[in-house]
Design a protein around this motif. Structure first.
Motif, PDB file in Angstrom:
ATOM      1  N   ARG A 370       1.212  -1.361  -0.218  1.00 23.65           N
ATOM      2  CA  ARG A 370       0.317  -0.005   0.184  1.00 23.65           C
ATOM      3  C   ARG A 370       0.923   1.221   0.051  1.00 23.65           C
ATOM      4  O   ARG A 370       0.790   2.155  -0.373  1.00 23.65           O
ATOM      5  N   GLY A 371       1.813   0.914   0.316  1.00 26.56           N
ATOM      6  CA  GLY A 371       2.998   2.248   0.234  1.00 26.56           C
ATOM      7  C   GLY A 371       3.591   2.577   1.000  1.00 26.56           C
ATOM      8  O   GLY A 371       3.723   1.732   1.875  1.00 26.56           O
ATOM      9  N   PRO A 372       4.162   3.448   2.316  1.00 26.52           N
ATOM     10  CA  PRO A 372       4.846   4.133   3.290  1.00 26.52           C
ATOM     11  C   PRO A 372       3.824   3.756   4.196  1.00 26.52           C
ATOM     12  O   PRO A 372       2.941   4.610   4.568  1.00 26.52           O
ATOM     13  N   THR A 373       4.252   2.860   5.390  1.00 29.41           N
ATOM     14  CA  THR A 373       3.682   2.553   6.250  1.00 29.41           C
ATOM     15  C   THR A 373       4.606   2.348   7.990  1.00 29.41           C
ATOM     16  O   THR A 373       5.766   3.120   7.141  1.00 29.41           O
ATOM     17  N   LYS A 374       3.610   2.189   8.391  1.00 26.66           N
ATOM     18  CA  LYS A 374       4.171   1.940   9.602  1.00 26.66           C
ATOM     19  C   LYS A 374       5.166   0.935   9.370  1.00 26.66           C
ATOM     20  O   LYS A 374       5.220   0.103   8.799  1.00 26.66           O
TER      21      LYS A 374
END
Length: 694
Positions: A370-374
């Motif tokens: 989903r892209g940049p994440t935790k």
């Protein structure tokens, strides 16, 4: 109701129920950390695109269906004929696998679009919010048992899925089997015969039959790319009437009650392609009476098919094309023999996995990052062992400092030290280094070996020590000659180091002075024309555990042994099975148990359905020092390895990196297309490491 794992024999051994804070005579709780190749970057969510207009603009054409928080994958759109589990019928229902607390469960998401019926459009998708999504756990892990769940399908009130909760009792055999759970009562039935492993189940449109990829009774032979499976079908209601319909195939998908699409890597040209099997409607059903035909032509890899039930003119597939480093979803028109792109117009530089199609053939689903994440340094994993905190680390070869405040780990090239709360990360060594081990007496001193990995006896690999608290980091070389001296581990009094060396022409174990190295004293511990490696010294100093191929030298098969430091008392602890691997032992702080990684449980899913893993098998196990009480801790289809057991108990909660990088991971190296090799075994590897956000 939420069903639990209620069938099977993989209960927690009594030896481990008494380990830790819940025993009558509690001992100090401890922590195990391990690595999973690439897994920390799997920020997967499930998305969908309209089939009627797959080349719509990104703003109009893609919808994220899952929560944007968990690791969500392998979705399924239930049939409209399946009874609703909710009081209000949703606009969209999705069943999928989700990893939360590091273990897999099966969830149902009900999505309610807020637009009125007359304005709602299936081709103009609306992003669900938390207020329009209801999440219902269907199959979760019970308190004292965990397992991998995979490939769910809903047939009426029954959920069909893969689980790994039953121990086969035989080394190097897969625990993957297909089960049916009645969601209202929780009653669970095993559909796979005992002594057999099944993968990638697909239920026919009417729910009558289930098709699986299976070895049958021949079992796993160690394949790490294409599994040597065949296609079997059986009655969904009870698993009876099982028959093999296709030799050499995987990932079946039904178009109707007599037509199955599946994938296969051609033995003639090396390309992964889609095939179609037509089952006779009358007469005997055998491999000989089933008509099989290749559907997609050579020239690109095509795999993991999903058939459309109400529109038989197309299927959805994943592809790897020449000139592309990325896995994409496409439609394939089986009438016109034409591909139609689905995901490349939206996310050209992102991998997409395992398509599935809605019952009305209007939507195609898949999962991607989903892209940049935790991003987690330490991911807490649920295990049914009281008193042990269990973590996956974003790195390899981890080890705790003696006081438990810091963790050393490898991220090639080089190794790092970080505080256990994720702060203070420092790169200690810039070259290729493996593994890490802290001196128990000299504060800040770490041992490692520097040089190439998986190298022959003559390779230039030497052992160094380095004090990470020094202002100027200066390595001290402890071995000379570079004859593959590696895997150092100190004695509990800090005076000696056990390590492996190829100086004799074979990799055997040696003991040397921890400060002066081999010049201060060298003792050969094992001697033979085999490989002894990955050694670990028990906390009481009595035993050294190690992996060895001495039963079949050069075969790649490793068993777990222990030996006294004076060379006596050699005995085998774990038999990993014919050609099996049992590696990277680490003693518990009380010296009574050993944690290690092994392919004891074989493979759990088709490797092509996941991102790249060098070895798409390997789970973390615990065993008693006497070889009793073997227990599996991790259940997934990835590569878990390099565990380390520390005496400090970490609170069982995730630890985030202080700076949040974008996630990245690699697609299967053997799908890389290089000249005429088509990604077949032995082909050169390219790099398919990508950023999730484009």
């Amino acid at each position: 109701m939420v069903a639990k794992d209620i069938v099977g024999s993989n209960y927690l051994p009594k030896a481990f129920i008494s380990y830790g804070v819940h025993s009558k005579n509690p001992i100090n709780p401890t922590t195990i950390i391990f690595t999973t190749n690439g897994r920390s970057s799997y920020a997967f969510d499930i998305y969908t695109r309209p089939i009627l207009n797959p080349q719509a603009t990104p703003a109009d054409g893609e919808l994220r269906l899952t929560d944007g928080n968990s690791v969500n994958f392998n979705g399924h759109f239930p049939s409209s004929s399946s009874p609703s589990l909710l009081s209000i019928t949703p606009d969209q229902t999705l069943i999928y696998v989700t990893e939360r607390n590091g273990t897999s469960s099966i969830y149902l998401d009900a999505i309610y679009y807020q637009a009125p019926d007359h304005t709602r459009s299936r081709s103009t998708l609306q992003v669900p919010t938390e207020s329009t999504r209801v999440q219902v756990p269907l199959i979760e892990n019970s308190e004292n048992r965990v397992s991998m769940k995979d490939r769910p399908s809903l047939v009426g009130e029954h959920l069909i899925y893969v689980s790994t909760h039953e121990d086969t009792g035989v080394p190097r055999t897969s625990w993957a089997a297909v089960y049916s759970t009645h969601l209202k009562t929780g009653l669970t039935r095993r559909l796979t015969p005992y002594g057999v492993a099944d993968f990638s189940p697909a239920v026919s449109p009417a729910g009558t039959y289930t098709a699986v990829a299976s070895y049958g009774e021949k079992g796993w032979n160690g394949e790490i790319e294409e599994l040597g499976t065949d296609i079997y079908i059986f009655l969904t209601r009870d698993g009876s009437g099982r028959v093999k319909v296709v030799e050499h195939g995987g990932w079946p998908s039904w178009a109707d009650e007599s037509t199955i699409y599946f994938h296969r890597r051609s033995s003639d040209d090396g390309w992964w392609s889609i095939y179609r099997a037509v089952i006779p409607k009358t007469g005997p059903v055998t491999v000989d009476t089933v008509v099989t035909q290749r559907v997609t032509a050579p020239g690109l890899h095509v795999f993991t098919p999903a058939a459309a039930v109400t529109n038989k003119s197309f299927i959805a597939v994943a592809t790897r094309r020449p000139g592309s480093d990325f896995r994409h979803i496409e439609l394939y028109d089986v009438v016109k023999n034409k591909f139609i792109e689905v995901t490349r117009p939206v996310s050209p530089k992102t991998h997409h996995f395992n398509p599935f199609i809605s019952p009305d053939s209007n939507l195609v689903g898949y999962h991607k990052c989903r892209g940049p994440t935790k991003h987690l340094l330490l991911e807490n994993i649920q295990i049914p062992v009281p008193g042990i905190s269990f973590f996956r680390i974003d790195g390899s070869f981890p080890s705790f400092s003696p006081d438990g405040s810091r963790i050393a780990y490898v991220n090639l090239p080089g190794f790092y030290v970080v505080n256990r709360d994720g702060t203070g990360r420092r790169k200690i060594f810039t070259g290729s280094a493996f593994p890490t081990a802290w001196d128990p007496k000299r504060k800040g001193v770490i041992y490692t070996s520097v040089g190439p990995t998986f190298a022959p006896e003559s390779a230039n690999v030497d052992i160094i020590s380095i004090n990470v608290d020094d202002n100027i980091l200066t390595p001290t070389k402890l071995t000379s000659g570079g004859e593959n001296n590696a895997f150092p581990y100190p004695s509990p009094d800090g005076k000696w180091i056990v390590f492996r060396s190829g100086r004799s022409g074979h990799k055997n174990l040696y003991v040397m002075d921890s400060v002066l190295g081999e010049t201060g004293g060298l003792h050969r511990l094992t001697n033979g024309p085999w490989t002894d490696t990955m050694c670990n010294w028990s906390p009481d100093g009595d035993w050294i555990a190690f992996a060895s191929d001495r039963e079949n030298p050069g075969s790649g098969s490793f068993e777990l042994y222990v030996i006294h430091p004076n060379g006596t008392g050699l005995r085998k602890v774990v038999q990993s099975g014919l050609a099996g691997r049992t590696n990277h032992p680490s003693f518990s702080p009380d010296g009574k148990y050993i944690v290690f990684t092994s392919d004891y449980a074989g493979v759990s899913a088709e490797p092509i359905s996941n991102p790249h893993h060098y070895q798409p098998y390997g789970d973390i196990f615990i065993v008693g020092l006497d070889g009793s009480g073997l227990h599996r801790l991790t259940h997934n289809s990835f590569e878990d390895g390099t565990p380390s057991w520390g005496r400090t108990y970490l609170r069982p909660a995730d630890v985030e990196w202080q700076n949040v990088p974008e996630c990245s991971f690699e697609d299967c190296h053997w799908l890389n297309i290089d000249g005429a090799s088509h990604g077949v075994e032995g082909a050169p590897f390219g790099s398919s490491k990508i950023q999730c956000s484009q």
